[in-house]
Design a protein around this motif. Structure first.
Motif, PDB file in Angstrom:
ATOM      1  N   ARG A 101       5.023 -37.661  45.201  1.00  0.00           N
ATOM      2  CA  ARG A 101       3.942 -37.588  45.716  1.00  0.00           C
ATOM      3  C   ARG A 101       3.428 -38.265  44.293  1.00  0.00           C
ATOM      4  NH1 ARG A 101       4.586 -31.986  48.195  1.00  0.00           N
ATOM      5  NH2 ARG A 101       4.519 -32.253  50.606  1.00  0.00           N
ATOM      6  N   PRO A 102       3.876 -37.544  42.802  1.00  0.00           N
ATOM      7  CA  PRO A 102       2.720 -38.280  41.958  1.00  0.00           C
ATOM      8  C   PRO A 102       3.159 -39.522  41.321  1.00  0.00           C
ATOM      9  CG  PRO A 102       4.225 -35.988  40.761  1.00  0.00           C
ATOM     10  CD  PRO A 102       4.802 -36.696  41.788  1.00  0.00           C
ATOM     11  N   VAL A 103       4.480 -39.935  41.354  1.00  0.00           N
ATOM     12  CA  VAL A 103       5.042 -41.349  41.687  1.00  0.00           C
ATOM     13  C   VAL A 103       4.318 -42.304  42.274  1.00  0.00           C
ATOM     14  CG1 VAL A 103       6.755 -42.210  41.487  1.00  0.00           C
ATOM     15  CG2 VAL A 103       7.881 -40.393  40.243  1.00  0.00           C
ATOM     16  N   LEU A 104       3.900 -42.158  43.435  1.00  0.00           N
ATOM     17  CA  LEU A 104       3.485 -42.930  44.708  1.00  0.00           C
ATOM     18  C   LEU A 104       1.964 -42.882  44.204  1.00  0.00           C
ATOM     19  CD1 LEU A 104       5.639 -41.482  47.570  1.00  0.00           C
ATOM     20  CD2 LEU A 104       5.613 -43.949  46.407  1.00  0.00           C
ATOM     21  N   GLN A 105       0.972 -41.471  43.818  1.00  0.00           N
ATOM     22  CA  GLN A 105       0.134 -41.981  43.261  1.00  0.00           C
ATOM     23  C   GLN A 105      -0.246 -42.845  42.037  1.00  0.00           C
ATOM     24  OE1 GLN A 105      -0.166 -37.332  42.898  1.00  0.00           O
ATOM     25  NE2 GLN A 105      -1.103 -37.283  45.229  1.00  0.00           N
ATOM     26  N   GLN A 106       0.774 -43.018  40.941  1.00  0.00           N
ATOM     27  CA  GLN A 106       0.464 -43.887  39.335  1.00  0.00           C
ATOM     28  C   GLN A 106       0.784 -44.896  40.447  1.00  0.00           C
ATOM     29  OE1 GLN A 106       3.193 -42.709  36.531  1.00  0.00           O
ATOM     30  NE2 GLN A 106       2.352 -44.283  35.960  1.00  0.00           N
ATOM     31  N   VAL A 107       1.594 -45.342  41.047  1.00  0.00           N
ATOM     32  CA  VAL A 107       2.117 -46.597  41.434  1.00  0.00           C
ATOM     33  C   VAL A 107       0.913 -47.386  42.308  1.00  0.00           C
ATOM     34  CG1 VAL A 107       3.820 -47.585  42.964  1.00  0.00           C
ATOM     35  CG2 VAL A 107       4.830 -46.211  41.231  1.00  0.00           C
ATOM     36  N   ALA A 108       0.262 -46.825  43.323  1.00  0.00           N
ATOM     37  CA  ALA A 108      -0.802 -47.356  44.669  1.00  0.00           C
ATOM     38  C   ALA A 108      -2.193 -47.357  43.210  1.00  0.00           C
ATOM     39  CB  ALA A 108      -0.763 -46.210  45.227  1.00  0.00           C
ATOM     40  N   LEU A 117       7.454 -44.128  50.300  1.00  0.00           N
ATOM     41  CA  LEU A 117       8.875 -43.812  49.812  1.00  0.00           C
ATOM     42  C   LEU A 117       9.687 -43.938  51.337  1.00  0.00           C
ATOM     43  CD1 LEU A 117      11.161 -42.880  48.161  1.00  0.00           C
ATOM     44  CD2 LEU A 117      10.064 -40.952  48.629  1.00  0.00           C
ATOM     45  N   TYR A 118      10.669 -44.263  51.525  1.00  0.00           N
ATOM     46  CA  TYR A 118      11.937 -43.773  52.252  1.00  0.00           C
ATOM     47  C   TYR A 118      13.078 -43.483  52.188  1.00  0.00           C
ATOM     48  CZ  TYR A 118       8.030 -47.551  54.574  1.00  0.00           C
ATOM     49  OH  TYR A 118       7.225 -47.965  55.048  1.00  0.00           O
ATOM     50  N   VAL A 128       8.536 -40.927  54.250  1.00  0.00           N
ATOM     51  CA  VAL A 128       9.142 -39.357  54.086  1.00  0.00           C
ATOM     52  C   VAL A 128       7.182 -39.639  53.333  1.00  0.00           C
ATOM     53  CG1 VAL A 128      11.411 -38.856  54.844  1.00  0.00           C
ATOM     54  CG2 VAL A 128      10.306 -40.025  52.087  1.00  0.00           C
ATOM     55  N   ALA A 129       6.630 -39.976  52.673  1.00  0.00           N
ATOM     56  CA  ALA A 129       5.802 -40.507  51.568  1.00  0.00           C
ATOM     57  C   ALA A 129       5.080 -41.608  51.902  1.00  0.00           C
ATOM     58  CB  ALA A 129       6.016 -39.419  50.391  1.00  0.00           C
ATOM     59  N   ARG A 130       4.137 -41.317  51.171  1.00  0.00           N
ATOM     60  CA  ARG A 130       3.201 -42.455  51.347  1.00  0.00           C
ATOM     61  C   ARG A 130       1.436 -42.092  50.801  1.00  0.00           C
ATOM     62  NH1 ARG A 130       2.320 -46.645  56.259  1.00  0.00           N
ATOM     63  NH2 ARG A 130       3.856 -47.952  54.680  1.00  0.00           N
ATOM     64  N   VAL A 131       1.389 -43.085  49.741  1.00  0.00           N
ATOM     65  CA  VAL A 131      -0.273 -42.930  49.260  1.00  0.00           C
ATOM     66  C   VAL A 131      -0.835 -44.142  48.851  1.00  0.00           C
ATOM     67  CG1 VAL A 131      -1.294 -43.185  46.975  1.00  0.00           C
ATOM     68  CG2 VAL A 131       0.710 -41.453  47.500  1.00  0.00           C
ATOM     69  N   ASP A 132      -1.919 -44.134  50.179  1.00  0.00           N
ATOM     70  CA  ASP A 132      -2.883 -45.489  50.527  1.00  0.00           C
ATOM     71  C   ASP A 132      -3.073 -46.278  49.010  1.00  0.00           C
ATOM     72  OD1 ASP A 132      -1.793 -45.317  53.667  1.00  0.00           O
ATOM     73  OD2 ASP A 132      -3.521 -43.716  53.563  1.00  0.00           O
ATOM     74  N   GLY A 133      -3.121 -47.767  48.887  1.00  0.00           N
ATOM     75  CA  GLY A 133      -3.697 -48.475  48.520  1.00  0.00           C
ATOM     76  C   GLY A 133      -5.510 -48.569  48.568  1.00  0.00           C
ATOM     77  N   ASP A 134      -5.836 -49.562  48.186  1.00  0.00           N
ATOM     78  CA  ASP A 134      -7.163 -50.265  47.877  1.00  0.00           C
ATOM     79  C   ASP A 134      -7.872 -50.997  49.142  1.00  0.00           C
ATOM     80  OD1 ASP A 134      -7.576 -48.839  45.668  1.00  0.00           O
ATOM     81  OD2 ASP A 134      -7.211 -51.222  44.310  1.00  0.00           O
ATOM     82  N   ALA A 135      -6.500 -51.472  50.261  1.00  0.00           N
ATOM     83  CA  ALA A 135      -6.763 -52.680  51.208  1.00  0.00           C
ATOM     84  C   ALA A 135      -5.920 -51.335  51.937  1.00  0.00           C
ATOM     85  CB  ALA A 135      -6.155 -53.076  50.816  1.00  0.00           C
ATOM     86  N   PRO A 136      -6.668 -51.405  53.117  1.00  0.00           N
ATOM     87  CA  PRO A 136      -6.267 -50.927  54.717  1.00  0.00           C
ATOM     88  C   PRO A 136      -5.209 -51.591  54.787  1.00  0.00           C
ATOM     89  CG  PRO A 136      -8.277 -51.313  55.596  1.00  0.00           C
ATOM     90  CD  PRO A 136      -8.459 -51.617  53.387  1.00  0.00           C
ATOM     91  N   LEU A 137      -3.979 -50.889  55.436  1.00  0.00           N
ATOM     92  CA  LEU A 137      -3.028 -51.758  56.107  1.00  0.00           C
ATOM     93  C   LEU A 137      -3.675 -51.652  57.570  1.00  0.00           C
ATOM     94  CD1 LEU A 137       0.257 -49.923  54.877  1.00  0.00           C
ATOM     95  CD2 LEU A 137      -0.444 -51.918  54.579  1.00  0.00           C
ATOM     96  N   GLY A 222      27.461 -44.264  44.599  1.00  0.00           N
ATOM     97  CA  GLY A 222      27.120 -45.206  46.020  1.00  0.00           C
ATOM     98  C   GLY A 222      26.538 -45.923  46.717  1.00  0.00           C
ATOM     99  N   LEU A 223      26.467 -45.776  48.165  1.00  0.00           N
ATOM    100  CA  LEU A 223      25.350 -47.196  48.775  1.00  0.00           C
ATOM    101  C   LEU A 223      23.938 -46.721  48.652  1.00  0.00           C
ATOM    102  CD1 LEU A 223      26.989 -48.581  52.291  1.00  0.00           C
ATOM    103  CD2 LEU A 223      25.868 -50.111  49.816  1.00  0.00           C
ATOM    104  N   PRO A 224      22.993 -47.349  48.324  1.00  0.00           N
ATOM    105  CA  PRO A 224      21.267 -45.628  48.090  1.00  0.00           C
ATOM    106  C   PRO A 224      20.669 -46.028  49.609  1.00  0.00           C
ATOM    107  CG  PRO A 224      20.818 -48.534  48.049  1.00  0.00           C
ATOM    108  CD  PRO A 224      22.263 -48.367  47.949  1.00  0.00           C
ATOM    109  N   SER A 225      20.381 -44.444  49.424  1.00  0.00           N
ATOM    110  CA  SER A 225      19.536 -43.879  50.866  1.00  0.00           C
ATOM    111  C   SER A 225      18.308 -43.767  51.000  1.00  0.00           C
ATOM    112  CB  SER A 225      20.379 -42.638  50.757  1.00  0.00           C
ATOM    113  OG  SER A 225      20.331 -41.405  49.698  1.00  0.00           O
ATOM    114  N   GLU A 226      17.538 -44.507  49.604  1.00  0.00           N
ATOM    115  CA  GLU A 226      15.958 -43.539  49.529  1.00  0.00           C
ATOM    116  C   GLU A 226      15.511 -45.030  48.814  1.00  0.00           C
ATOM    117  OE1 GLU A 226      18.309 -39.963  48.936  1.00  0.00           O
ATOM    118  OE2 GLU A 226      17.413 -41.349  47.312  1.00  0.00           O
ATOM    119  N   SER A 227      14.247 -45.342  49.433  1.00  0.00           N
ATOM    120  CA  SER A 227      13.591 -47.015  49.079  1.00  0.00           C
ATOM    121  C   SER A 227      12.020 -46.450  48.669  1.00  0.00           C
ATOM    122  CB  SER A 227      13.665 -48.620  49.256  1.00  0.00           C
ATOM    123  OG  SER A 227      13.338 -48.183  50.664  1.00  0.00           O
ATOM    124  N   ILE A 228      11.521 -47.042  48.207  1.00  0.00           N
ATOM    125  CA  ILE A 228       9.860 -47.300  47.367  1.00  0.00           C
ATOM    126  C   ILE A 228      10.160 -48.875  47.535  1.00  0.00           C
ATOM    127  CG2 ILE A 228      10.857 -47.552  44.922  1.00  0.00           C
ATOM    128  CD1 ILE A 228       8.588 -45.752  44.852  1.00  0.00           C
TER     129      ILE A 228
END
Length: 265
Positions: A101-108, A117-118, A128-137, A222-228
């Motif tokens: 959560r704090p990591v996504l907030q900083q990125v946004a 985050l997936y 599994v987690a999302r922080v909206d940016g300035d422009a809505p999707l 191994g193969l990654p299981s999460e992406s941002i």
């Protein structure tokens, strides 16, 4: 390969399992199909999709109903209310979600774009987690939605560097789940993936029209299981502007990998 043939292969594999575990596996398959569905499903549709008989599917649905995992309205079935306590527990206690959560907030905040985050679940991925940016999707993406690995930057980066044998399994699963047409091939999937040595994936208009996205995998063994991922409508950012956010994504992915190190995740 058709969905039916893929289900038949799974059923054959089930034949080697003890009876009680085979029943549990079939119940989870029916439950997963209800999760993928955008609307309530009829018994016949579920039986056909899962490659099971009508009586078997009905027995499974009745057991799931007893536990509140499935609800019935008239002659259709949908996910039931018992999933909500489980979802709440996951969102409040999972180390990946709570750390992100704090990591996504900083990125946004740094990029002005939506940060997501997936995590991989079998041959699919889940938001599994999302922080909206300035422009809505332009589209609504609820937490927990099952999405393919074969389209979208956040899915494709999880397949980068995977061997052909694994990619072929992904192709078959994507067709069986209805994410891809029956003609979808290994060659088509490989053409979508990042070039060897590229640590990010890019997508434009793949899952939704007018949307750009770039994603980085969170490095694990191994193969990654999460992406941002960073996502933005096309009117709010250019491709170059989106790519300018990659360094911030790399820092975020490294930070999450560090936070998760030593956990059982």
């Amino acid at each position: 390969m058709t969905a039916t043939s893929t289900r038949s292969g799974a059923a054959a594999e089930d034949g080697s399992k003890p009876s009680n575990m085979r029943s549990l596996s079939r119940a989870m398959e029916v439950f997963a199909e209800l999760q993928r569905a955008d609307r309530p499903q009829r018994l016949s549709d579920l039986a056909r999709t899962c490659g099971m008989s009508l009586p078997t599917t009905l027995r499974i649905l009745r057991v799931l109903q007893d536990f509140g995992m499935v609800s019935q309205i008239d002659k259709t079935y949908r996910v039931g209310p018992a999933v909500l306590p489980a979802a709440r527990s996951y969102l409040e206690n999972d180390p990946l979600v709570t750390s992100s959560r704090p990591v996504l907030q900083q990125v946004a905040a740094q990029t002005g774009m939506t940060a997501s985050l997936y995590t991989r679940l079998g041959y699919e991925r889940i938001l599994v987690a999302r922080v909206d940016g300035d422009a809505p999707l332009r589209y609504d993406m609820p937490l927990g939605k099952r999405l393919p690995l074969t389209v979208g930057a956040a899915g494709k980066i999880l397949l980068a560097g995977a061997p052909d044998s694994h990619l072929q399994e992904v192709v078959q699963a994507a067709v069986a789940a209805g994410h891809e047409p029956p003609t979808f091939s290994l060659a088509e999937l490989k053409a979508r993936l990042p070039e060897p040595g590229t640590d990010y994936a890019y997508s434009a208009d793949e899952r939704a029209t007018g949307v750009l996205s770039v994603a980085i995998a969170i490095s694990r063994s191994g193969l990654p299981s999460e992406s941002i991922a960073l996502t933005s409508p096309v009117e709010a950012v250019t491709e170059d502007g989106l790519m300018a956010g990659i360094p911030e994504l790399r820092r975020a992915a490294a930070r999450l990998a560090e936070l998760l190190e030593g956990t059982a995740y």
